[in-house]
Design an enzyme around this catalytic site. Sequence first.
Site, PDB file in Angstrom:
ATOM      1  N   ASP A  48       0.816  -1.217   0.000  1.00 24.45           N
ATOM      2  CA  ASP A  48       0.000   0.000   0.000  1.00 24.45           C
ATOM      3  C   ASP A  48       0.854   1.274   0.000  1.00 24.45           C
ATOM      4  O   ASP A  48       0.385   2.341   0.358  1.00 24.45           O
ATOM      5  CB  ASP A  48      -0.956  -0.011   1.205  1.00 24.45           C
ATOM      6  CG  ASP A  48      -0.221  -0.227   2.517  1.00 24.45           C
ATOM      7  OD1 ASP A  48       1.005  -0.484   2.474  1.00 24.45           O
ATOM      8  OD2 ASP A  48      -0.857  -0.132   3.577  1.00 24.45           O
TER       9      ASP A  48
ATOM     10  N   HIS B 240      23.370   4.996 -17.882  1.00 27.56           N
ATOM     11  CA  HIS B 240      22.280   5.274 -16.947  1.00 27.56           C
ATOM     12  C   HIS B 240      22.457   4.461 -15.656  1.00 27.56           C
ATOM     13  O   HIS B 240      21.535   3.806 -15.175  1.00 27.56           O
ATOM     14  CB  HIS B 240      20.914   5.023 -17.594  1.00 27.56           C
ATOM     15  CG  HIS B 240      20.538   6.088 -18.570  1.00 27.56           C
ATOM     16  ND1 HIS B 240      19.488   5.981 -19.441  1.00 27.56           N
ATOM     17  CD2 HIS B 240      21.083   7.308 -18.821  1.00 27.56           C
ATOM     18  CE1 HIS B 240      19.402   7.074 -20.192  1.00 27.56           C
ATOM     19  NE2 HIS B 240      20.362   7.893 -19.827  1.00 27.56           N
TER      20      HIS B 240
ATOM     21  N   ASP C  44      25.325  12.987 -12.661  1.00 27.21           N
ATOM     22  CA  ASP C  44      24.311  13.511 -13.584  1.00 27.21           C
ATOM     23  C   ASP C  44      23.056  13.710 -12.744  1.00 27.21           C
ATOM     24  O   ASP C  44      22.412  12.734 -12.349  1.00 27.21           O
ATOM     25  CB  ASP C  44      24.093  12.493 -14.716  1.00 27.21           C
ATOM     26  CG  ASP C  44      23.109  12.992 -15.783  1.00 27.21           C
ATOM     27  OD1 ASP C  44      22.383  13.964 -15.528  1.00 27.21           O
ATOM     28  OD2 ASP C  44      23.072  12.374 -16.863  1.00 27.21           O
TER      29      ASP C  44
ATOM     30  N   ASP D  47      19.396  19.828 -15.773  1.00 26.49           N
ATOM     31  CA  ASP D  47      19.997  18.545 -16.183  1.00 26.49           C
ATOM     32  C   ASP D  47      21.490  18.788 -16.387  1.00 26.49           C
ATOM     33  O   ASP D  47      21.892  19.292 -17.427  1.00 26.49           O
ATOM     34  CB  ASP D  47      19.336  18.059 -17.476  1.00 26.49           C
ATOM     35  CG  ASP D  47      19.859  16.695 -17.909  1.00 26.49           C
ATOM     36  OD1 ASP D  47      20.612  16.071 -17.141  1.00 26.49           O
ATOM     37  OD2 ASP D  47      19.512  16.259 -19.028  1.00 26.49           O
TER      38      ASP D  47
ATOM     39  N   HIS E 191      26.096   8.007 -27.527  1.00 25.37           N
ATOM     40  CA  HIS E 191      24.759   8.629 -27.409  1.00 25.37           C
ATOM     41  C   HIS E 191      24.691   9.942 -28.183  1.00 25.37           C
ATOM     42  O   HIS E 191      25.699  10.446 -28.680  1.00 25.37           O
ATOM     43  CB  HIS E 191      24.386   8.841 -25.931  1.00 25.37           C
ATOM     44  CG  HIS E 191      25.376   9.648 -25.148  1.00 25.37           C
ATOM     45  ND1 HIS E 191      25.505  11.011 -25.289  1.00 25.37           N
ATOM     46  CD2 HIS E 191      26.286   9.292 -24.202  1.00 25.37           C
ATOM     47  CE1 HIS E 191      26.438  11.458 -24.464  1.00 25.37           C
ATOM     48  NE2 HIS E 191      26.944  10.426 -23.786  1.00 25.37           N
TER      49      HIS E 191
ATOM     50  N   HIS F  60      19.061  16.690 -26.034  1.00 24.74           N
ATOM     51  CA  HIS F  60      17.629  16.390 -26.009  1.00 24.74           C
ATOM     52  C   HIS F  60      16.926  17.653 -25.565  1.00 24.74           C
ATOM     53  O   HIS F  60      17.506  18.470 -24.845  1.00 24.74           O
ATOM     54  CB  HIS F  60      17.315  15.214 -25.066  1.00 24.74           C
ATOM     55  CG  HIS F  60      17.870  15.378 -23.681  1.00 24.74           C
ATOM     56  ND1 HIS F  60      17.284  16.193 -22.738  1.00 24.74           N
ATOM     57  CD2 HIS F  60      18.968  14.862 -23.075  1.00 24.74           C
ATOM     58  CE1 HIS F  60      17.984  16.144 -21.616  1.00 24.74           C
ATOM     59  NE2 HIS F  60      19.029  15.360 -21.787  1.00 24.74           N
TER      60      HIS F  60
ATOM     61  N   HIS G 220      13.492  14.894 -20.590  1.00 26.21           N
ATOM     62  CA  HIS G 220      13.494  14.656 -22.033  1.00 26.21           C
ATOM     63  C   HIS G 220      12.171  15.222 -22.520  1.00 26.21           C
ATOM     64  O   HIS G 220      11.138  14.561 -22.472  1.00 26.21           O
ATOM     65  CB  HIS G 220      13.647  13.163 -22.356  1.00 26.21           C
ATOM     66  CG  HIS G 220      14.995  12.628 -21.937  1.00 26.21           C
ATOM     67  ND1 HIS G 220      15.316  11.302 -21.939  1.00 26.21           N
ATOM     68  CD2 HIS G 220      16.118  13.281 -21.502  1.00 26.21           C
ATOM     69  CE1 HIS G 220      16.578  11.154 -21.518  1.00 26.21           C
ATOM     70  NE2 HIS G 220      17.071  12.332 -21.246  1.00 26.21           N
TER      71      HIS G 220
ATOM     72  N   GLU H 241      25.753  17.630 -24.253  1.00 26.66           N
ATOM     73  CA  GLU H 241      26.378  16.669 -23.346  1.00 26.66           C
ATOM     74  C   GLU H 241      27.192  15.583 -24.049  1.00 26.66           C
ATOM     75  O   GLU H 241      26.855  14.402 -23.970  1.00 26.66           O
ATOM     76  CB  GLU H 241      25.306  16.030 -22.455  1.00 26.66           C
ATOM     77  CG  GLU H 241      24.083  15.473 -23.202  1.00 26.66           C
ATOM     78  CD  GLU H 241      23.092  14.792 -22.256  1.00 26.66           C
ATOM     79  OE1 GLU H 241      23.522  14.003 -21.404  1.00 26.66           O
ATOM     80  OE2 GLU H 241      21.884  15.071 -22.378  1.00 26.66           O
TER      81      GLU H 241
ATOM     82  N   TYR I  15      33.472   7.271 -22.991  1.00 30.68           N
ATOM     83  CA  TYR I  15      33.348   6.191 -22.019  1.00 30.68           C
ATOM     84  C   TYR I  15      34.228   5.037 -22.476  1.00 30.68           C
ATOM     85  O   TYR I  15      33.969   4.456 -23.530  1.00 30.68           O
ATOM     86  CB  TYR I  15      31.888   5.736 -21.911  1.00 30.68           C
ATOM     87  CG  TYR I  15      30.928   6.913 -21.809  1.00 30.68           C
ATOM     88  CD1 TYR I  15      30.587   7.449 -20.577  1.00 30.68           C
ATOM     89  CD2 TYR I  15      30.417   7.512 -22.965  1.00 30.68           C
ATOM     90  CE1 TYR I  15      29.739   8.553 -20.494  1.00 30.68           C
ATOM     91  CE2 TYR I  15      29.574   8.612 -22.895  1.00 30.68           C
ATOM     92  CZ  TYR I  15      29.242   9.128 -21.662  1.00 30.68           C
ATOM     93  OH  TYR I  15      28.412  10.218 -21.591  1.00 30.68           O
TER      94      TYR I  15
ATOM     95  N   ARG J 106      31.455  12.690 -18.880  1.00 27.88           N
ATOM     96  CA  ARG J 106      30.382  13.404 -19.586  1.00 27.88           C
ATOM     97  C   ARG J 106      30.318  14.802 -18.992  1.00 27.88           C
ATOM     98  O   ARG J 106      30.428  14.956 -17.768  1.00 27.88           O
ATOM     99  CB  ARG J 106      29.035  12.678 -19.441  1.00 27.88           C
ATOM    100  CG  ARG J 106      27.895  13.413 -20.135  1.00 27.88           C
ATOM    101  CD  ARG J 106      26.626  12.563 -20.341  1.00 27.88           C
ATOM    102  NE  ARG J 106      25.984  12.128 -19.120  1.00 27.88           N
ATOM    103  CZ  ARG J 106      26.017  10.893 -18.648  1.00 27.88           C
ATOM    104  NH1 ARG J 106      26.672   9.945 -19.280  1.00 27.88           N
ATOM    105  NH2 ARG J 106      25.385  10.586 -17.530  1.00 27.88           N
TER     106      ARG J 106
ATOM    107  N   GLU K 239      27.825  18.117 -19.197  1.00 28.66           N
ATOM    108  CA  GLU K 239      26.499  18.480 -19.720  1.00 28.66           C
ATOM    109  C   GLU K 239      26.043  19.825 -19.184  1.00 28.66           C
ATOM    110  O   GLU K 239      25.996  20.036 -17.976  1.00 28.66           O
ATOM    111  CB  GLU K 239      25.468  17.416 -19.292  1.00 28.66           C
ATOM    112  CG  GLU K 239      24.035  17.790 -19.641  1.00 28.66           C
ATOM    113  CD  GLU K 239      23.040  16.706 -19.303  1.00 28.66           C
ATOM    114  OE1 GLU K 239      23.228  16.000 -18.289  1.00 28.66           O
ATOM    115  OE2 GLU K 239      22.066  16.555 -20.058  1.00 28.66           O
TER     116      GLU K 239
HETATM  117 MN    MN Z   1      20.702  15.100 -20.263  1.00 29.01          MN
END
Ligand code: MN
Length: 442
Positions: free
Chosen positions: A41, A245, A262, A273, A352, A356, A363, A386, A390, A408, A410
Amino acid sequence: MELGPFGGVEVYKQRRQKLFEKIKSGVFVLYAHPEQIRNNDVHHPYRQDSTLHYLTGFPEPEGICVLTANTTTPQFILFVRRRDPTRELWDGFRYGVEGTGKYFGADKVYPIDEFDKVFLDLLKGAEKIYYRLNENHEHDQQILGLLEKHKVSQGRSNRGPLDICDSKQIVGEMRLIKSAYEQELHRKACDISAEGHLAAMRATKPGLWEYQIQAICEMEFRMRGSERLGYGSIVGTGANATVLHYIFNNDQLKDGQMLLIDAGAEYGYFSGDITRSYPVNGKFTRSQRRIYEAVLKAQKATVDFVKPGKRLADVHKFATERIIEQMLEIGLMKGDAKKIYDDKSHAKYFPHGTSHWLGMDVHDSGYYQINGEPRILEPGMCFSVEPGLYVPADDKEAPSEFRGIGIRIEDDVYVTEKGCENLTIKAPKEVEELEEVIGRVR
Ligand SMILES: [Mn+2]
């Protein structure tokens, strides 16, 4: 608790006004985001669907917004949960029919259990409806069932059910271009996000755990007025940073590793972001610095490249070319830059896209192509820049000094009349700035 929509009713009314003009003689219907069960619940924290928020500011689940443009005067109608003392004792305040009418500027408010009956009446004279199919099976069943009843109620007409157009695409195009007011909220979300990153940098030292760095970053967001995150924070130390991710955030920071964060705060339903990468012990090794500055050069050049008239595809091509140049420069790849670009072998280390859309969703909505062509950038559009590199820890082809490093960088940029504005510049990214702040707890 302040009652009514965030920022007052007027801004939502203006957005609806614009939408009424677009939907002509259609009926627009949009459901509140359903609550999500975590276990038994216990629910996940509730956040309203961004499009429903954009049009109404109404924060509760189990609501439906209907806009009718088929009527003489356009109508804004909300269906909401009834007040219920028992449920409110357990789950908290509800606006109910009366409160919703008072605070949200709706022309009419009905209890949600009357939706079927009232909606059929609202469909009279409509030429089409705007509704997003395939997002929620139960909602689809309800709407398709009502469209069938509507068709039958017309008698023999030889018509099919009303045409269905997508509700979120039409609003998505509006959301893509941010007004001055929206940019102001977004700027604040980005400022708060940058402050969170700065706090995390100051606290970073070997021996801490990824989730502890996460907590420091997110505490700063909250202390600066952010009610929630824009998305789940990614905090990856060492080779965890090569997982795009990474969500576990449960590893220990070790001396000599690089750390990648990130994370973005939400403010007024707008999301920052930001990604930053830096050494856990506050001092870049020669190799870390070489690969970091390779990404930094590409990232800064790409931010400078953004201006109206370009397209996101151009931005990505430009970033990719810069990243390839830099990879060749530091010896991460060998060969001919154009050949690498053409056969996409750079994707092994830069897998990538560069950007975006960014806004109420991290996004964000809005078409990326129009008639199959990448769309042209206009002032008021916001997106991330960004690029990253890697290098898997077990990659035998890469120079050993770069293995297990993920970088990265960004930032969030707004297209302006002449170029772009970087909203997240307050989060340090120069090597000297980073070495100055890392580990320096105030
Ligand atoms: Mn981003």
